[in-house]
Write a protein that holds these residues in place. Structure first.
Motif, PDB file in Angstrom:
ATOM      1  N   SER A  89      -5.879   8.730   2.121  1.00  0.00           N
ATOM      2  CA  SER A  89      -6.308   7.964   0.954  1.00  0.00           C
ATOM      3  C   SER A  89      -5.249   6.897   0.721  1.00  0.00           C
ATOM      4  CB  SER A  89      -6.504   8.859  -0.264  1.00  0.00           C
ATOM      5  OG  SER A  89      -5.351   9.620  -0.517  1.00  0.00           O
ATOM      6  N   LEU A  90      -5.693   5.764   0.194  1.00  0.00           N
ATOM      7  CA  LEU A  90      -4.812   4.598   0.082  1.00  0.00           C
ATOM      8  C   LEU A  90      -4.965   3.966  -1.286  1.00  0.00           C
ATOM      9  CD1 LEU A  90      -2.998   2.401   1.481  1.00  0.00           C
ATOM     10  CD2 LEU A  90      -5.128   1.249   2.074  1.00  0.00           C
ATOM     11  N   ASN A  91      -3.852   3.561  -1.853  1.00  0.00           N
ATOM     12  CA  ASN A  91      -3.817   2.672  -3.006  1.00  0.00           C
ATOM     13  C   ASN A  91      -3.161   1.380  -2.531  1.00  0.00           C
ATOM     14  OD1 ASN A  91      -4.827   4.245  -5.287  1.00  0.00           O
ATOM     15  ND2 ASN A  91      -3.076   5.568  -4.851  1.00  0.00           N
ATOM     16  N   ALA A  92      -3.844   0.245  -2.713  1.00  0.00           N
ATOM     17  CA  ALA A  92      -3.317  -1.029  -2.249  1.00  0.00           C
ATOM     18  C   ALA A  92      -3.499  -2.083  -3.317  1.00  0.00           C
ATOM     19  CB  ALA A  92      -4.025  -1.453  -0.959  1.00  0.00           C
ATOM     20  N   GLY A 144       0.802  -1.215   0.000  1.00  0.00           N
ATOM     21  CA  GLY A 144       0.000   0.000   0.000  1.00  0.00           C
ATOM     22  C   GLY A 144       0.832   1.262   0.000  1.00  0.00           C
ATOM     23  N   LYS A 145       0.251   2.299  -0.613  1.00  0.00           N
ATOM     24  CA  LYS A 145       0.830   3.642  -0.598  1.00  0.00           C
ATOM     25  C   LYS A 145      -0.248   4.577  -0.063  1.00  0.00           C
ATOM     26  CE  LYS A 145       1.657   3.998  -4.947  1.00  0.00           C
ATOM     27  NZ  LYS A 145       2.111   4.517  -6.247  1.00  0.00           N
ATOM     28  N   MET A 146       0.086   5.361   0.942  1.00  0.00           N
ATOM     29  CA  MET A 146      -0.898   6.178   1.636  1.00  0.00           C
ATOM     30  C   MET A 146      -0.525   7.662   1.606  1.00  0.00           C
ATOM     31  SD  MET A 146      -2.067   5.844   5.627  1.00  0.00           S
ATOM     32  CE  MET A 146      -2.355   4.100   5.443  1.00  0.00           C
ATOM     33  N   LEU A 190       5.243  10.912  -4.518  1.00  0.00           N
ATOM     34  CA  LEU A 190       5.597   9.991  -3.437  1.00  0.00           C
ATOM     35  C   LEU A 190       4.475   9.937  -2.413  1.00  0.00           C
ATOM     36  CD1 LEU A 190       9.309  10.853  -2.652  1.00  0.00           C
ATOM     37  CD2 LEU A 190       8.419   8.702  -3.552  1.00  0.00           C
ATOM     38  N   PRO A 191       4.202   8.753  -1.859  1.00  0.00           N
ATOM     39  CA  PRO A 191       3.229   8.683  -0.772  1.00  0.00           C
ATOM     40  C   PRO A 191       3.853   9.224   0.507  1.00  0.00           C
ATOM     41  CG  PRO A 191       4.219   6.534  -1.110  1.00  0.00           C
ATOM     42  CD  PRO A 191       4.750   7.439  -2.198  1.00  0.00           C
ATOM     43  N   ASP A 192       2.993   9.562   1.463  1.00  0.00           N
ATOM     44  CA  ASP A 192       3.492   9.950   2.782  1.00  0.00           C
ATOM     45  C   ASP A 192       3.996   8.738   3.552  1.00  0.00           C
ATOM     46  OD1 ASP A 192       2.863  12.739   2.583  1.00  0.00           O
ATOM     47  OD2 ASP A 192       0.755  12.211   2.862  1.00  0.00           O
TER      48      ASP A 192
END
Length: 97
Positions: A87-90, A7-9, A51-53
């Motif tokens: 928000s999340l991409n998984a 996941g990227k959040m 970049l994700p947090d």
């Protein structure tokens, strides 16, 4: 076959974080999962996507454990909390054989 949720959040507010992060390890463990990466310090090596947090990788014995975790009432309740400030991409992937 071992499976991973990656996941990227993006974090928009932090009010939800203490409760979420105090509970999520137990829920992951209940489905025989373990965090391999949690938070980290994302750094771009290639590409121009933002970049994700934070990022995470959770390892499960197989896809069925990962899907049972993701669909569980315990996790979905935490996901509702998480969505109040992020928000999340998984994705779900298999380990190389």
């Amino acid at each position: 076959m071992t499976a991973f949720i990656i996941g990227k959040m993006q974090i928009h507010s932090r009010e939800w974080m203490d409760e979420y992060f105090s509970k999520i390890p137990e829920v992951v463990a209940r489905y025989r999962g373990q965090f391999l990466v949690r938070g980290g310090h994302p750094e771009s090596l290639e590409g121009d996507n933002a970049l994700p947090d934070a990022a995470f990788i959770i390892e499960f014995p197989d896809r069925s454990f990962a899907k049972d975790f993701w669909g569980s009432k315990e996790f979905q309740a935490l996901a509702v909390l998480r969505r109040t400030g992020s928000s999340l991409n998984a994705i779900l992937v298999d380990k190389l054989a």
